[in-house]
Design an enzyme around this catalytic site. Structure first.
Site, mmCIF file in Angstrom:
data_model
loop_
_atom_site.group_PDB
_atom_site.id
_atom_site.type_symbol
_atom_site.label_atom_id
_atom_site.label_comp_id
_atom_site.label_asym_id
_atom_site.label_seq_id
_atom_site.Cartn_x
_atom_site.Cartn_y
_atom_site.Cartn_z
ATOM 1 N N LYS A 1 0.838 -1.210 0.000
ATOM 2 C CA LYS A 1 0.000 0.000 0.000
ATOM 3 C C LYS A 1 0.870 1.257 0.000
ATOM 4 O O LYS A 1 0.506 2.273 -0.589
ATOM 5 C CB LYS A 1 -0.935 -0.014 1.208
ATOM 6 C CG LYS A 1 -2.007 -1.073 1.054
ATOM 7 C CD LYS A 1 -3.117 -0.885 2.061
ATOM 8 C CE LYS A 1 -4.177 -1.965 1.876
ATOM 9 N NZ LYS A 1 -4.778 -2.377 3.147
ATOM 10 N N ASN B 1 18.342 7.792 1.618
ATOM 11 C CA ASN B 1 18.208 7.606 3.058
ATOM 12 C C ASN B 1 19.244 8.464 3.766
ATOM 13 O O ASN B 1 20.346 8.667 3.254
ATOM 14 C CB ASN B 1 18.457 6.121 3.393
ATOM 15 C CG ASN B 1 18.359 5.840 4.887
ATOM 16 O OD1 ASN B 1 17.435 6.292 5.560
ATOM 17 N ND2 ASN B 1 19.320 5.098 5.415
ATOM 18 N N HIS C 1 21.479 8.547 7.215
ATOM 19 C CA HIS C 1 21.893 7.670 8.312
ATOM 20 C C HIS C 1 22.852 8.450 9.218
ATOM 21 O O HIS C 1 23.757 9.125 8.723
ATOM 22 C CB HIS C 1 22.570 6.411 7.754
ATOM 23 C CG HIS C 1 22.932 5.444 8.836
ATOM 24 N ND1 HIS C 1 21.987 4.630 9.428
ATOM 25 C CD2 HIS C 1 24.104 5.192 9.458
ATOM 26 C CE1 HIS C 1 22.578 3.904 10.368
ATOM 27 N NE2 HIS C 1 23.865 4.224 10.403
HETATM 28 C C1 GAR Z 1 17.858 10.536 12.351
HETATM 29 O O1 GAR Z 1 18.996 10.677 13.140
HETATM 30 C C2 GAR Z 1 18.140 9.615 11.177
HETATM 31 O O2 GAR Z 1 19.426 9.759 10.648
HETATM 32 C C3 GAR Z 1 17.973 8.270 11.835
HETATM 33 O O3 GAR Z 1 16.831 8.410 12.642
HETATM 34 C C4 GAR Z 1 16.767 9.775 13.098
HETATM 35 C C5 GAR Z 1 15.391 10.312 12.802
HETATM 36 O O4 GAR Z 1 15.252 11.609 13.350
HETATM 37 N N1 GAR Z 1 17.856 7.220 10.875
HETATM 38 C C6 GAR Z 1 18.352 6.007 11.059
HETATM 39 O O5 GAR Z 1 18.892 5.644 12.077
HETATM 40 C C7 GAR Z 1 18.185 5.071 9.850
HETATM 41 N N2 GAR Z 1 18.923 3.876 10.047
HETATM 42 P P1 GAR Z 1 14.097 12.561 12.852
HETATM 43 O O6 GAR Z 1 12.797 11.757 12.891
HETATM 44 O O7 GAR Z 1 14.077 13.659 13.856
HETATM 45 O O8 GAR Z 1 14.400 13.048 11.468
#
Ligand code: GAR
Length: 196
Positions: A62, A98, A100
């Site tokens: 979806k 993405n 990271h």
């Molecule tokens: C961020 O630090 C992002 O880089 C991470 O989650 C957080 C989301 O913060 N992503 C990961 O760890 C992906 N593996 P946000 O919701 O405040 O943007």
């Protein structure tokens, strides 16, 4: 102008940086939809506040349909903490990016998300960490790297302190990459990414 879909699971501060950059005209794109696999994600609320369609959906098929419905050119994973199937990544090949919160290939892959990434960096004792924006392929955090930026890691840092420092550069890096993507200035050759 590119059509953008953003996927979030949590607070959505990266989403907010993209919303702001679109609204200020820095990014030549339009966010048509924000999708979250978590109903209570604050990111959905941020979308609604800016009159962007906000969808709670956990079923990947979806999610694919929703993204297709908007003629999407770019899918941004902004803190989307669910691993995508190869069906998903093949459907939008070279169109998913993405962010990271580490210097890939360190502290990434399965199990490394959110605070766990920063705990990993601190426990290992690295002196620098940072953020990576990359294309998404069928494995977790393995796609071609588009941009990276570093921050220092202090010996006294807690995971929360490091997370805060990294988030500041995440917001900057992600919007720079999205801007270039929307201007067709990013080119991929095998694993190497060229930005004009
Ligand atoms: C961020 O630090 C992002 O880089 C991470 O989650 C957080 C989301 O913060 N992503 C990961 O760890 C992906 N593996 P946000 O919701 O405040 O943007």
């Amino acid at each position: 102008m590119k059509n953008i879909a953003v996927l979030v699971s949590g607070g959505g501060t990266n989403l907010q940086s993209i919303i702001d950059a679109v609204e200020s005209g820095y990014i030549d794109g339009k966010i048509n939809v924000v999708i979250s696999n978590r109903e209570d994600a604050y990111g959905l609320y941020r979308a609604k506040k800016h009159n962007i369609k906000a969808v709670f959906e956990n079923d990947e098929n979806k999610i694919i349909e929703e993204i297709k419905n908007h003629n999407t050119d770019l899918v941004i994973l902004a803190g989307f903490l669910k691993i995508l199937s190869s069906k998903f990544t093949r459907t939008f090949e070279n169109k998913i990016i993405n962010i990271h919160p580490s210097l890939i290939p360190a502290f990434c892959g399965k199990g490394y998300y959110g605070l766990k990434v920063h705990e990993g960096a601190i426990d290992y004792g690295v002196k620098v960490s940072g953020a990576t924006v990359h294309f998404v392929d069928e494995n977790a955090d393995t796609g071609p790297i588009i941009a990276q930026e570093t921050v220092p890691v202090l010996p006294t840092d807690t995971a929360e302190e490091l997370q805060k420092r990294v988030l500041v550069i995440e917001h900057k890096l992600l919007k720079e990459v999205v801007k270039k993507y929307c201007e067709d200035k990013i080119r991929v050759e095998k694993r190497r990414v060229f930005i004009d």
